[in-house]
Design an enzyme around this catalytic site. Structure first.
Site, PDB file in Angstrom:
ATOM      1  N   HIS A 141       1.023  -1.425   0.537  1.00 50.43           N
ATOM      2  CA  HIS A 141       0.216  -0.100   0.515  1.00 50.43           C
ATOM      3  C   HIS A 141       0.965   0.875  -0.441  1.00 50.43           C
ATOM      4  O   HIS A 141       0.586   2.486   0.057  1.00 50.43           O
ATOM      5  CB  HIS A 141      -0.730  -0.177   0.995  1.00 50.43           C
ATOM      6  CG  HIS A 141      -2.100  -1.278   1.448  1.00 50.43           C
ATOM      7  ND1 HIS A 141      -2.987  -1.380   0.592  1.00 50.43           N
ATOM      8  CD2 HIS A 141      -1.560  -2.960   2.336  1.00 50.43           C
ATOM      9  CE1 HIS A 141      -3.285  -2.646   1.638  1.00 50.43           C
ATOM     10  NE2 HIS A 141      -2.919  -3.413   1.900  1.00 50.43           N
ATOM     11  N   SER A 262      15.483  18.450 -18.362  1.00 52.04           N
ATOM     12  CA  SER A 262      13.732  19.655 -18.162  1.00 52.04           C
ATOM     13  C   SER A 262      14.251  20.936 -19.414  1.00 52.04           C
ATOM     14  O   SER A 262      14.849  21.302 -18.588  1.00 52.04           O
ATOM     15  CB  SER A 262      13.352  20.368 -17.032  1.00 52.04           C
ATOM     16  OG  SER A 262      12.246  21.339 -16.422  1.00 52.04           O
TER      17      SER A 262
END
Length: 437
Positions: A141, A262
């Site tokens: 989880h 980027s």
């Protein structure tokens, strides 16, 4: 398919040149088959073998006139022959050539997929061996669970690739077949021996029964197999992406000296390969619904499947091979940061020994499970809330009621989480990799 995602071998296989040359070869083999049973004179068969050619541009010109691809094809061939041209397409329907050729192109493409899958398996197995005894924090989880072997992650995927190859081999068996049975699939104007002759030459199997076409449940199964493979590719890529997050940084894709992450933020190093693979894997899975619709043809045949197959078949092979190859390359260049891995294990402050402690006390005392569980849970909550070491919290809160400090010290050993790793490795079948390499 845009060039960015193509594979040279797949592009060549599905090129117009190779497709129509495959059509021509099947036409020649059928003539030779007729000749072998005495229907077509041997001399005519030899002339067709040596003289018949396909001029694709001429074929396209004829198709503009007659609006039928196969008629244009056979007439373009006939223009390169003399009287022997009467034997071209003898006893056939269009899909005897089209489907048999397409299944042959699928066969050739499947070999490329299989070879790339083997390379991926080799890479995963190499990583599994390398990191067998490396501890990494396991998560369920998204939450810290217990440490596990980093190698087991790669071994898990290696084993899954083995299953995917097994499925691929089964789907190959179902799709790599001939379809030379005539207009309704009942061999009225052609003999079964003709199909058997061609199948042997092309190393294809013989369809058990069909109509005017190869039944498209076979194609749907193949694309379902590819979708399943794509889900494995994305599963691996997703794990790389998750570990690349700034707050984790345990794994990172290789980053070239001149690579940019980027256009605006020079510090960025994004997991672009894994994200690329994830996106393409979703695209591959989208073809499945189309392939199932293609199985719903009217009566003995319609052509509602034909238009989309011209697109999805070469596309799915190109994208799948590209994605497998890119994932293999990404894994080979993967950067594993053991310092970050160890840092996160230490950050957990021994909280991951909760189940180890629980099972030990149950096994060695007569306290109820509920009482032990509640005591340990309270200690874990206190440790997490106060950001303190779990073991020290236990010692401060009278763990001696359940277990001695000496026994507690023996339990809190990280190598405990690797104790059965070797047994798991011994279970894994690697015979498929040995056979294929």
């Amino acid at each position: 398919m845009i060039n960015r995602y193509t594979n040279d071998k797949i592009v060549e296989i599905w090129s117009d040149k190779n497709k129509y040359e495959t059509w021509l070869e099947i036409e020649k083999l059928i003539v030779e088959a007729w000749s072998s049973i005495g229907v077509i004179p041997n001399e005519d068969a030899k002339l067709i073998r040596n003289k018949a050619q396909i001029n694709i541009n001429r074929m396209f010109e004829l198709e503009i006139e007659n609006k039928h691809e196969m008629v244009a094809f056979t007439r373009a061939i006939s223009e390169t022959l003399d009287d022997e041209k009467r034997w071209i397409h003898f006893g056939l329907t269009s899909t005897d050539i089209i489907d048999t050729a397409q299944n042959f192109l699928i066969k050739e493409s499947n070999e490329v997929v299989q070879n790339e899958m083997i390379k991926l398996g080799e890479t995963l197995f190499s990583l599994a061996k390398k990191y067998k005894n490396t501890l990494i924090m396991g998560r369920s989880h998204g939450i810290y669970g217990e440490p596990t072997s980093l190698g087991l992650k790669f071994l898990l995927w290696f084993d899954e690739i083995g299953r995917q190859i097994e499925r691929l081999l089964f789907s190959k068996k179902q799709i790599e077949i001939t379809k030379i049975s005539g207009s309704m699939g009942n061999y009225v104007h052609i003999e079964p021996e003709i199909e058997e002759f061609v199948a042997e030459k092309l190393k294809l199997s013989i369809d058990s029964i069909n109509t005017q076409v190869t039944q498209r449940d076979r194609h749907a199964f193949l694309l379902s197999c590819f979708a399943n493979i794509a889900s494995t590719l994305e599963k691996i890529a997703q794990e790389i992406r998750l570990f690349s997050r700034s707050e984790i940084k345990e794994w990172n894709e290789g980053f070239g000296v001149n690579q940019k992450g980027s256009s605006s933020m020079p510090h960025k190093r994004n997991p672009i390969s894994s994200e690329n693979i994830s996106g393409l894997s979703r695209y591959i899975r989208s073809f499945v619904s189309v392939s199932f619709e293609n199985n719903l043809l009217w009566h003995e045949r319609d052509i509602s499947h034909s238009s989309n197959e011209r697109l999805i078949l070469p596309d799915v092979f190109n994208i799948l091979v590209y994605s497998i190859n890119r994932l293999t390359d990404t894994l080979e260049k993967l950067v594993i940061d053991k310092n970050e891995i160890n840092k996160h294990i230490k950050e957990a402050k021994n909280i991951y020994f909760s189940q180890t402690l629980l099972t030990y006390i149950i096994k060695t005392t007569k306290f109820s499970r509920e009482e032990i569980y509640d005591f340990i849970q309270a200690a874990t909550i206190k440790a997490m809330n106060e950001n303190k070491d779990f073991k020290s919290i236990l010692e401060q809160n009278n763990i001696q009621k359940f277990i001695s400090i000496n026994a507690l010290n023996k339990i809190f050993k990280d190598e405990y989480f690797l104790r059965n790793t070797e047994k798991i490795y011994e279970r894994i079948d690697i015979s498929w990799l040995k056979k294929m390499t």
